[in-house]
Design a protein around this motif. Structure first.
Motif, PDB file in Angstrom:
ATOM      1  N   CYS A   1     -11.565   3.631  -1.887  1.00 46.89           N
ATOM      2  CA  CYS A   1     -11.564   3.864  -0.435  1.00 46.89           C
ATOM      3  C   CYS A   1     -11.457   5.373  -0.186  1.00 46.89           C
ATOM      4  CB  CYS A   1     -10.375   3.125   0.174  1.00 46.89           C
ATOM      5  SG  CYS A   1     -10.155   3.377   1.932  1.00 46.89           S
TER       6      CYS A   1
ATOM      7  N   CYS B   1     -10.283   0.001   2.121  1.00 49.49           N
ATOM      8  CA  CYS B   1      -9.171  -0.848   1.667  1.00 49.49           C
ATOM      9  C   CYS B   1      -8.547  -1.560   2.873  1.00 49.49           C
ATOM     10  CB  CYS B   1      -8.137  -0.024   0.900  1.00 49.49           C
ATOM     11  SG  CYS B   1      -7.089   1.011   1.940  1.00 49.49           S
TER      12      CYS B   1
ATOM     13  N   CYS C   1      -6.512   0.675   5.304  1.00 48.53           N
ATOM     14  CA  CYS C   1      -7.294   1.536   6.211  1.00 48.53           C
ATOM     15  C   CYS C   1      -7.961   0.716   7.309  1.00 48.53           C
ATOM     16  CB  CYS C   1      -8.308   2.358   5.416  1.00 48.53           C
ATOM     17  SG  CYS C   1      -7.512   3.665   4.482  1.00 48.53           S
TER      18      CYS C   1
ATOM     19  N   CYS D   1      -9.280   6.871   1.290  1.00 46.35           N
ATOM     20  CA  CYS D   1      -7.867   7.287   1.148  1.00 46.35           C
ATOM     21  C   CYS D   1      -7.465   7.412  -0.319  1.00 46.35           C
ATOM     22  CB  CYS D   1      -6.952   6.280   1.851  1.00 46.35           C
ATOM     23  SG  CYS D   1      -6.807   4.707   0.969  1.00 46.35           S
TER      24      CYS D   1
ATOM     25  N   ALA E   1      -7.334   4.740  -2.393  1.00 47.29           N
ATOM     26  CA  ALA E   1      -6.853   3.448  -2.920  1.00 47.29           C
ATOM     27  C   ALA E   1      -8.035   2.631  -3.449  1.00 47.29           C
ATOM     28  CB  ALA E   1      -6.139   2.672  -1.828  1.00 47.29           C
TER      29      ALA E   1
ATOM     30  N   TYR F   1       0.836  -1.204   0.000  1.00 49.11           N
ATOM     31  CA  TYR F   1       0.000   0.000   0.000  1.00 49.11           C
ATOM     32  C   TYR F   1       0.874   1.258   0.000  1.00 49.11           C
ATOM     33  CZ  TYR F   1      -3.173   3.601   1.775  1.00 49.11           C
ATOM     34  OH  TYR F   1      -3.889   4.763   1.948  1.00 49.11           O
TER      35      TYR F   1
END
Ligand code: SF4
Ligand SMILES: [Zn+2]
Ligand SMILES: [Zn+2]
Length: 312
Positions: A284, A295, A298, A286, A288, A145
């Motif tokens: 997500c 995700c 997270c 964030c 991603a 990630y």
């Protein structure tokens, strides 16, 4: 035992191709081999790219950095990236070895401190046990990630990892045994950017064995951390790796032959008969890609920060 090229004493015998080589010609042989792999799989555009190389201080990533800095044209930017995972006695040593390599090669290095950036370390995850997954599996998710997000944020075009032939053939065998079709359809030396949010990953050492990397590091005097991470167990993977090594001993060239057959024959055949899962169709918070709402990273972050009493 004489070097096939210069007839001076050979220092290595590569059983899989029947070659005996001296130090100098071994280096030449290996660097050309990696160059050919890069070209064969069209991994890097020689006109210019910005490549992120995750560095752990270990033999494989240090050797990869050395080879890339040696063989790639100047138009290709090769930049090291290190995550301080916050593992006691290990993380500080990792960075020390990376800095030693930096002194030799003079590359740019970017460092991210997991605890400072995200509020938790791998040590915190080890102590709090937020899930049944082994610590290495969680750590792997986190590293993938972070590399992807940072590569995206910092304008990198590819992520080059130090996976070797021995790792790849072990993963291939494991996926075959478990009938893991999703991975069999997607695996290989080059994982393209599946979604706009995922940076392509390349494995320039895909056809290079552990023995060759060790010899390369020795001849080139590459500094690297020999101690493994204190949490490195992965017992079943290690056992399977030994089996593949044994197969290579009793039948030289079987490992290379297997992964080449996988790329040229099995993978296309699997693709014709299997439709992989849709993968990540949502985004997500964030940014991603994820198949659910949140995700994996997270989820891990929220859970560990809760466990540590840092969020409600
Ligand atoms: S051995 Fe496991 S815990 Fe240690 S750095 Fe590697 S993946 Fe992370
Ligand atoms: Zn020679
Ligand atoms: Zn997320």
């Amino acid at each position: 035992m004489k070097c096939k090229i210069c007839k001076q004493p050979a220092t290595i015998y590569l059983k899989y191709c029947g070659l005996r080589l001296c130090d100098e010609h071994f280096i030449q042989f290996l660097e050309r081999k990696v160059q050919r792999t890069i070209k064969k799989y069209k991994m890097i555009d020689p006109e210019g790219e910005r490549i992120l190389v995750p560095l752990s201080g270990g033999k494989d990533s240090q050797s990869l950095m050395y080879i890339l800095k040696t063989i790639l044209p100047e138009e290709v930017q090769v930049i090291g990236f290190h995550i301080n995972l916050g593992i006691p006695n290990s993380s500080e040593k990792s960075l020390r070895f990376i800095n030693k390599l930096q002194d030799i090669l003079g590359f740019e290095l970017q460092v991210l401190d997991l605890k400072k950036e995200h509020g938790f370390s791998i040590q915190d995850l080890y102590e709090h046990r937020i899930s049944r997954r082994p610590i290495c599996a969680i750590c792997g998710t986190i590293k993938r990630y972070v590399f992807n997000q940072e590569a995206k944020k910092r304008g990198f075009t590819k992520i080059a990892t130090g996976h070797l032939l021995d790792d790849e053939v072990t993963v291939l065998m494991s996926n075959l045994i478990e009938n893991n079709m999703d991975q069999l359809v997607r695996g290989g030396p080059m994982l393209p950017a599946r979604e706009p949010n995922i940076i392509a990953r390349i494995k320039p050492l895909y056809e290079v064995s552990e023995l060759e990397t060790r010899k390369y590091a020795e001849v080139r005097s590459i500094p690297y951390l020999t101690e493994s991470c204190p949490y490195d167990v992965k017992a079943s993977t290690k056992r399977l790796k030994k089996v593949m090594k044994h197969l290579e001993e009793i039948r030289p060239n079987s490992n290379l032959s297997l992964i080449r057959a996988y790329i040229s024959s099995y993978k296309p055949a699997f693709r014709d008969h299997f439709t992989p899962s849709m993968g990540s169709i949502n985004e997500c918070a964030c940014g991603a890609p994820t198949s659910g709402e949140t995700c994996n990273f997270c989820w891990i972050k929220t859970k560990i920060l809760q466990e540590m009493g840092q969020v409600e």
